[in-house]
Design a protein around this motif. Structure first.
Motif, PDB file in Angstrom:
ATOM      1  N   THR A   1       0.839  -1.193   0.000  1.00 42.67           N
ATOM      2  CA  THR A   1       0.000   0.000   0.000  1.00 42.67           C
ATOM      3  C   THR A   1       0.874   1.242   0.000  1.00 42.67           C
ATOM      4  OG1 THR A   1      -1.692  -1.179   1.255  1.00 42.67           O
ATOM      5  CG2 THR A   1      -1.835   1.220   1.204  1.00 42.67           C
ATOM      6  N   LYS A   2       0.703   2.087  -1.004  1.00 45.38           N
ATOM      7  CA  LYS A   2       1.503   3.300  -1.080  1.00 45.38           C
ATOM      8  C   LYS A   2       1.000   4.339  -0.083  1.00 45.38           C
ATOM      9  CE  LYS A   2       3.074   3.119  -5.889  1.00 45.38           C
ATOM     10  NZ  LYS A   2       3.170   3.888  -7.158  1.00 45.38           N
ATOM     11  N   GLN A   3       1.928   5.142   0.404  1.00 42.43           N
ATOM     12  CA  GLN A   3       1.565   6.252   1.256  1.00 42.43           C
ATOM     13  C   GLN A   3       0.665   7.198   0.472  1.00 42.43           C
ATOM     14  OE1 GLN A   3       4.940   8.375   2.755  1.00 42.43           O
ATOM     15  NE2 GLN A   3       3.755  10.144   3.373  1.00 42.43           N
ATOM     16  N   PRO A   4      -0.507   7.559   0.993  1.00 44.83           N
ATOM     17  CA  PRO A   4      -1.440   8.410   0.239  1.00 44.83           C
ATOM     18  C   PRO A   4      -0.952   9.844   0.139  1.00 44.83           C
ATOM     19  CG  PRO A   4      -2.255   8.053   2.459  1.00 44.83           C
ATOM     20  CD  PRO A   4      -1.043   7.165   2.311  1.00 44.83           C
ATOM     21  N   ILE A   5      -1.539  10.567  -0.769  1.00 44.61           N
ATOM     22  CA  ILE A   5      -1.214  11.980  -0.910  1.00 44.61           C
ATOM     23  C   ILE A   5      -1.799  12.752   0.270  1.00 44.61           C
ATOM     24  CG2 ILE A   5      -3.294  12.571  -2.250  1.00 44.61           C
ATOM     25  CD1 ILE A   5      -1.428  14.379  -3.974  1.00 44.61           C
TER      26      ILE A   5
ATOM     27  N   PHE B   1       2.480  16.973  -6.257  1.00 45.37           N
ATOM     28  CA  PHE B   1       2.123  16.850  -7.680  1.00 45.37           C
ATOM     29  C   PHE B   1       3.341  17.171  -8.540  1.00 45.37           C
ATOM     30  CE2 PHE B   1      -1.975  17.488  -5.745  1.00 45.37           C
ATOM     31  CZ  PHE B   1      -2.873  16.786  -6.542  1.00 45.37           C
ATOM     32  N   ILE B   2       3.487  16.419  -9.632  1.00 44.81           N
ATOM     33  CA  ILE B   2       4.456  16.797 -10.650  1.00 44.81           C
ATOM     34  C   ILE B   2       3.679  17.427 -11.801  1.00 44.81           C
ATOM     35  CG2 ILE B   2       6.331  15.237 -10.048  1.00 44.81           C
ATOM     36  CD1 ILE B   2       5.278  13.228 -12.085  1.00 44.81           C
ATOM     37  N   GLU B   3       4.132  18.610 -12.212  1.00 44.15           N
ATOM     38  CA  GLU B   3       3.417  19.398 -13.218  1.00 44.15           C
ATOM     39  C   GLU B   3       4.132  19.309 -14.559  1.00 44.15           C
ATOM     40  OE1 GLU B   3       2.678  23.281 -15.451  1.00 44.15           O
ATOM     41  OE2 GLU B   3       4.548  22.478 -14.641  1.00 44.15           O
ATOM     42  N   THR B   4       3.349  19.262 -15.642  1.00 44.16           N
ATOM     43  CA  THR B   4       3.949  19.239 -16.968  1.00 44.16           C
ATOM     44  C   THR B   4       3.101  20.018 -17.959  1.00 44.16           C
ATOM     45  OG1 THR B   4       5.011  17.811 -18.619  1.00 44.16           O
ATOM     46  CG2 THR B   4       2.821  17.151 -17.864  1.00 44.16           C
ATOM     47  N   ASP B   5       3.738  20.403 -19.059  1.00 47.30           N
ATOM     48  CA  ASP B   5       3.060  21.082 -20.164  1.00 47.30           C
ATOM     49  C   ASP B   5       2.994  20.105 -21.333  1.00 47.30           C
ATOM     50  OD1 ASP B   5       3.212  24.058 -19.115  1.00 47.30           O
ATOM     51  OD2 ASP B   5       5.181  23.155 -18.792  1.00 47.30           O
ATOM     52  N   ILE B   6       1.813  19.958 -21.895  1.00 50.69           N
ATOM     53  CA  ILE B   6       1.651  19.000 -22.993  1.00 50.69           C
ATOM     54  C   ILE B   6       1.590  19.738 -24.326  1.00 50.69           C
ATOM     55  CG2 ILE B   6       0.304  17.076 -23.887  1.00 50.69           C
ATOM     56  CD1 ILE B   6      -0.957  16.815 -21.121  1.00 50.69           C
TER      57      ILE B   6
ATOM     58  N   PRO C   1       7.302   5.666  -5.300  1.00 48.31           N
ATOM     59  CA  PRO C   1       7.136   4.818  -4.114  1.00 48.31           C
ATOM     60  C   PRO C   1       5.991   5.228  -3.206  1.00 48.31           C
ATOM     61  CG  PRO C   1       8.985   6.301  -3.824  1.00 48.31           C
ATOM     62  CD  PRO C   1       8.525   6.479  -5.239  1.00 48.31           C
ATOM     63  N   ARG C   2       5.323   6.299  -3.523  1.00 50.52           N
ATOM     64  CA  ARG C   2       4.134   6.753  -2.796  1.00 50.52           C
ATOM     65  C   ARG C   2       3.183   7.354  -3.825  1.00 50.52           C
ATOM     66  NH1 ARG C   2       4.820  12.354  -2.439  1.00 50.52           N
ATOM     67  NH2 ARG C   2       6.981  12.997  -2.868  1.00 50.52           N
ATOM     68  N   VAL C   3       1.984   7.702  -3.418  1.00 53.98           N
ATOM     69  CA  VAL C   3       1.028   8.298  -4.350  1.00 53.98           C
ATOM     70  C   VAL C   3       1.470   9.720  -4.678  1.00 53.98           C
ATOM     71  CG1 VAL C   3      -1.354   9.036  -4.714  1.00 53.98           C
ATOM     72  CG2 VAL C   3      -0.881   6.876  -3.538  1.00 53.98           C
ATOM     73  N   VAL C   4       1.737   9.964  -5.948  1.00 54.52           N
ATOM     74  CA  VAL C   4       2.141  11.285  -6.430  1.00 54.52           C
ATOM     75  C   VAL C   4       1.144  11.718  -7.498  1.00 54.52           C
ATOM     76  CG1 VAL C   4       3.899  12.600  -7.667  1.00 54.52           C
ATOM     77  CG2 VAL C   4       4.575  10.940  -5.924  1.00 54.52           C
ATOM     78  N   GLY C   5       0.589  12.891  -7.336  1.00 49.93           N
ATOM     79  CA  GLY C   5      -0.380  13.396  -8.291  1.00 49.93           C
ATOM     80  C   GLY C   5       0.289  13.971  -9.527  1.00 49.93           C
ATOM     81  N   ILE C   6      -0.498  14.162 -10.579  1.00 49.59           N
ATOM     82  CA  ILE C   6      -0.009  14.797 -11.807  1.00 49.59           C
ATOM     83  C   ILE C   6      -0.828  16.051 -12.082  1.00 49.59           C
ATOM     84  CG2 ILE C   6       0.850  12.634 -12.783  1.00 49.59           C
ATOM     85  CD1 ILE C   6      -1.632  12.704 -14.664  1.00 49.59           C
ATOM     86  N   TYR C   7      -0.209  17.000 -12.768  1.00 52.15           N
ATOM     87  CA  TYR C   7      -0.837  18.299 -12.992  1.00 52.15           C
ATOM     88  C   TYR C   7      -0.505  18.750 -14.415  1.00 52.15           C
ATOM     89  CZ  TYR C   7      -2.863  22.514 -10.712  1.00 52.15           C
ATOM     90  OH  TYR C   7      -3.677  23.562 -10.319  1.00 52.15           O
ATOM     91  N   PRO C   8      -1.084  18.089 -15.439  1.00 54.64           N
ATOM     92  CA  PRO C   8      -0.753  18.423 -16.828  1.00 54.64           C
ATOM     93  C   PRO C   8      -1.491  19.659 -17.328  1.00 54.64           C
ATOM     94  CG  PRO C   8      -2.349  16.653 -16.770  1.00 54.64           C
ATOM     95  CD  PRO C   8      -1.994  16.939 -15.334  1.00 54.64           C
TER      96      PRO C   8
END
Length: 417
Positions: free
Chosen positions: A60-64, A99-104, A195-202
């Motif tokens: 179980t991953k550590q939650p955000i 969160f890791i943010e990216t530009d698409i 290794p844990r819950v990481v959100g995304i921000y595209p």
């Protein structure tokens, strides 16, 4: 008479506190070996928001975390490593980002890539590739003629031959030429494998331009491809739903019509980005005043959960000094909209004089005084460290007097022995 009694009570409290401190000092001088054990016992009640890879290893991953403003890694930890690269995102995850943010953007052959500028010139070595010299072209972008090497004039295979470099000359240059451009699906894999819950921000970047120059089968739009890719990898669900907590996601764009359009296909939370006060929206040509009005907030909140303004539009700046804050955050909150400003950077070139060149003071101001709900930062480690220091988990913080009393109660039996 009442005033005299108040003063007397206050003097009594001061004397009691002084006696308590004297008692603690006397006890501690006899029990120095026990101090460390006592402090560990005290701190055990507060579990810090651990860095990736720390703590119990299980399925179980550590939650955000959702109890404090979100730490949003702006293009990864790009203050240290060239932006939008796998290495920059891995560093941000290591440093504790939410969160890791990216530009698409898109390649010529319709593959979604992670890249900020519509031209490759500033953050890749494209100019050194003589085989691409004829790709230097001029297009109209948001009313301006821009000349450069545009992403949509290169196939993915060609883009993969390029290497990224640091945007700013005053940042670490040692990673220049080491890392390739990554695809959106490669970006999603980075979050998946964390290794844990990481959100995304595209960000749906420059959708008008992408739809003008890239054609997808079946008449599909750039926005369709973004949503299809997210669904393919299991992203969806309303904000704080079980599905969302499993794979946290915010979809952002400066183009309000794109956010309205994708609302027909996904209930994932969306954020309207807001540019400088002088810049109209790229798709609807609306002014800053229009899209930050209460009437517009009433309309757009049916499609988005928040706004992402440039921070200098929230608190205006003159001669590098911040002025009186506007009411933008207060009004957005009144409409139940989150506020995630951009961009927070550690360097003196970006810190306003009010903060005495101290990024922690900047974070403290925006979190505690302005009350924002998330922060886009180039230095995720700095924001994470500040929040670990300043934001204990709910219901576990104690006043200094409570802590002193608890220390005294823990060590007093040993002093009498």
């Amino acid at each position: 008479m009442m005033h005299h009694l108040g003063v007397t009570r206050e003097k009594k409290r001061v004397k009691q506190a002084f006696r308590l401190i004297q008692e603690i000092v006397m006890i501690l001088t006899k029990c120095l070996p026990l101090i460390w054990l006592s402090l560990v016992t005290l701190c055990a009640g507060r579990t810090l928001y651990q860095l990736p890879g720390k703590g119990v290893k299980d399925a179980t991953k550590q939650p955000i975390q959702t109890s404090r403003p979100f730490n949003i890694a702006h293009r990864g930890s790009n203050g240290e490593i060239p932006e939008e690269t796998k290495a920059a995102y891995l560093r941000a995850i290591e440093e504790g980002t939410d969160f890791i943010e990216t530009d698409i953007l898109s390649s010529k052959d319709g593959v979604l890539i992670c890249f900020h500028d519509v031209v490759l010139d500033l953050t890749t070595n494209v100019a050194s590739h003589k085989e691409f010299a004829d790709r230097n072209r001029t297009y109209e972008v948001q009313g301006f003629n821009i000349t450069g090497f545009f992403t949509f004039d290169f196939t993915l295979k060609e883009l993969k031959t390029l290497r990224t470099k640091q945007r700013y000359a005053f940042r670490d240059q040692q990673y220049n030429g080491k890392y390739p451009i990554i695809t959106f699906e490669e970006f999603l894999a980075i979050a998946r494998d964390a290794p844990r819950v990481v959100g995304i921000y595209p960000e749906i970047k420059n959708p008008v331009l992408m739809n003008q120059h890239v054609k997808w089968p079946g008449g599909k739009r750039f926005e369709d491809k973004v949503v299809e890719t997210l669904k393919k990898h299991g992203y969806g669900g309303a904000y704080l739903s079980k599905q969302w907590l499993n794979k946290p996601l915010f979809i952002q764009s400066f183009a309000p019509s794109s956010l309205v359009y994708i609302s027909n296909f996904t209930d994932s939370p969306k954020v309207l980005l807001i540019d400088d006060v002088t810049m109209p929206t790229q798709d609807t040509n609306q002014t800053y005043a229009e899209i930050t009005s209460d009437a517009y907030f009433t309309y757009i909140k049916e499609y988005v959960v928040g706004i992402g303004p440039w921070k200098d539009t929230i608190v205006p700046v003159t001669n590098n000094y911040m002025l009186t804050p506007t009411d933008l955050v207060k009004r957005a909150h009144a409409h139940n909209l989150q506020v995630h400003p951009y961009t927070y950077r550690n360097e003196n070139q970006f810190l306003h004089f009010n903060f005495s060149q101290d990024p922690y003071r900047e974070y403290e101001y925006w979190i505690k005084e302005i009350g924002v709900d998330g922060l886009f930062t180039d230095f995720t480690g700095s924001l994470h460290n500040y929040q670990e220091w300043a934001s204990p988990l709910p219901d576990t913080s104690k006043s200094p007097r409570q802590l002193l009393s608890q220390i005294a109660s823990l060590v007093r039996p040993y002093a009498k022995a």
